[in-house]
Write a protein that holds these residues in place. Sequence first.
Motif, PDB file in Angstrom:
ATOM      1  N   LEU A  92       0.865  -1.054   0.434  1.00 43.08           N
ATOM      2  CA  LEU A  92      -0.338  -0.233  -0.047  1.00 43.08           C
ATOM      3  C   LEU A  92       0.658   1.500   0.202  1.00 43.08           C
ATOM      4  N   ASP A  93       1.992   0.918   0.803  1.00 38.60           N
ATOM      5  CA  ASP A  93       2.678   2.548   0.781  1.00 38.60           C
ATOM      6  C   ASP A  93       3.856   2.780  -0.033  1.00 38.60           C
ATOM      7  N   ARG A 114      -2.322   3.205  -1.350  1.00 39.37           N
ATOM      8  CA  ARG A 114      -2.816   3.475  -0.412  1.00 39.37           C
ATOM      9  C   ARG A 114      -3.855   4.902  -0.753  1.00 39.37           C
ATOM     10  N   HIS A 300      -9.533   6.552   5.775  1.00 36.35           N
ATOM     11  CA  HIS A 300      -8.797   7.538   5.585  1.00 36.35           C
ATOM     12  C   HIS A 300      -8.663   8.974   4.598  1.00 36.35           C
ATOM     13  N   LEU A 316     -10.132   2.238   2.911  1.00 32.13           N
ATOM     14  CA  LEU A 316      -9.156   2.326   1.571  1.00 32.13           C
ATOM     15  C   LEU A 316     -10.068   1.358   0.609  1.00 32.13           C
TER      16      LEU A 316
END
Length: 385
Positions: A92-93, A114, A300, A316
């Motif tokens: 995700l990052d 993300r 988020h 997400l």
Amino acid sequence: MLTSDREAGEGTVHGQVHDGFEGVREAFAHVVREQPQPTGQQLAVYSDGVRVVDLWAGPGVDGDTLTGVFSVSKGAAYIVVALLVQDGVLDLDRTVSSYWPEFGQAGKERITLRQLLAHQAGVVGVDDVFTIEELADDRLMAGRLAAQAPYWTPGTAFGYHGLVIAALAGEVVRRATGRSLQDWWELRVRAPRGADFFLGLPEELDARYLPVTPAVPEPGAEEPEPESRKLLDIAFSTAHLPDLSVFPNFRLTRALGQGSAGGVASARGAAAAFAAVIGVLDGSPALLDPDTIETFTRIHSEGTDLVGGDESRFALGFQVLDARYDVLGADAFGHGGAAGAMAFASPARGFAYGYVRSRFALGDSADKENTMMIGEVVAAVRGRK
């Protein structure tokens, strides 16, 4: 023991509910009675491994009827991404451009997966908007989106990427795995779990498809204008698609399984897919583990949506549903669709819900329908514990 068919004004509610879920049937019957125009509707609920609600109504509808579910399709796309993150295939990052180098231009170089899933990337469309043929094809859209500059500084705000989010995430999936998001959905979820929720409807099943019909507004009724009409027009390519209701009725949309709004499902299929995710489908193990679910359902993005101009929240990808339906806990995750469809799972209460309808709803009427039915489902599930 099961209870079954019941008259509902001009229509008949068909199907079955388990003992204790009679209130759900009554709520569904009320929804059917209140329709201003003929509408095909289905409702299905899985609880603790059993389909406890299986209802349908409307002309030409049975329990196996399929129709366009619009943004419920996004739920399928996010399930695929979550599975690949759980497998360690996606991070995700990591930046999107590390998977998809062509994306890393025009101010998008540092956007992470993300941020993309949280609707923070700012790439909601393209300046000269997509044609209908392009909208139906995630690959074509991805190719054009790679060169597009964001409409806001990525990561500083959010806005609903209504027709492109699965094209963007799907291109990451394809670059990382060599397979399309639609292929993974078929291989990992739809086929092995027998869920009639298609991202790509085979031609031989087209006879089961019930076309979506537009809502017929009352004379003088007007939809509120969002603050940023221009951005909304870009995000939904209204120059070429002025009436979103027809989108899944194009055979190309259904065939390619456009992942943001081109999915086709029955209520049984939509509910079964989310039941499979949390392990309440016919004794099969959960597709996602609790840690993955927690990661993907944590808020988020929260505040003013720059596309729609309304107050909104996203995890997400998945919609955060407890504010929309206050009987649900913070754990509930899923996605609604433009015609009023809704599919989600509640891990804490052990149930999954699917509602589909073949006619666009007016205003917030579909939210009111779901509020009534979800309330009865929660009450029934509590009564079983």
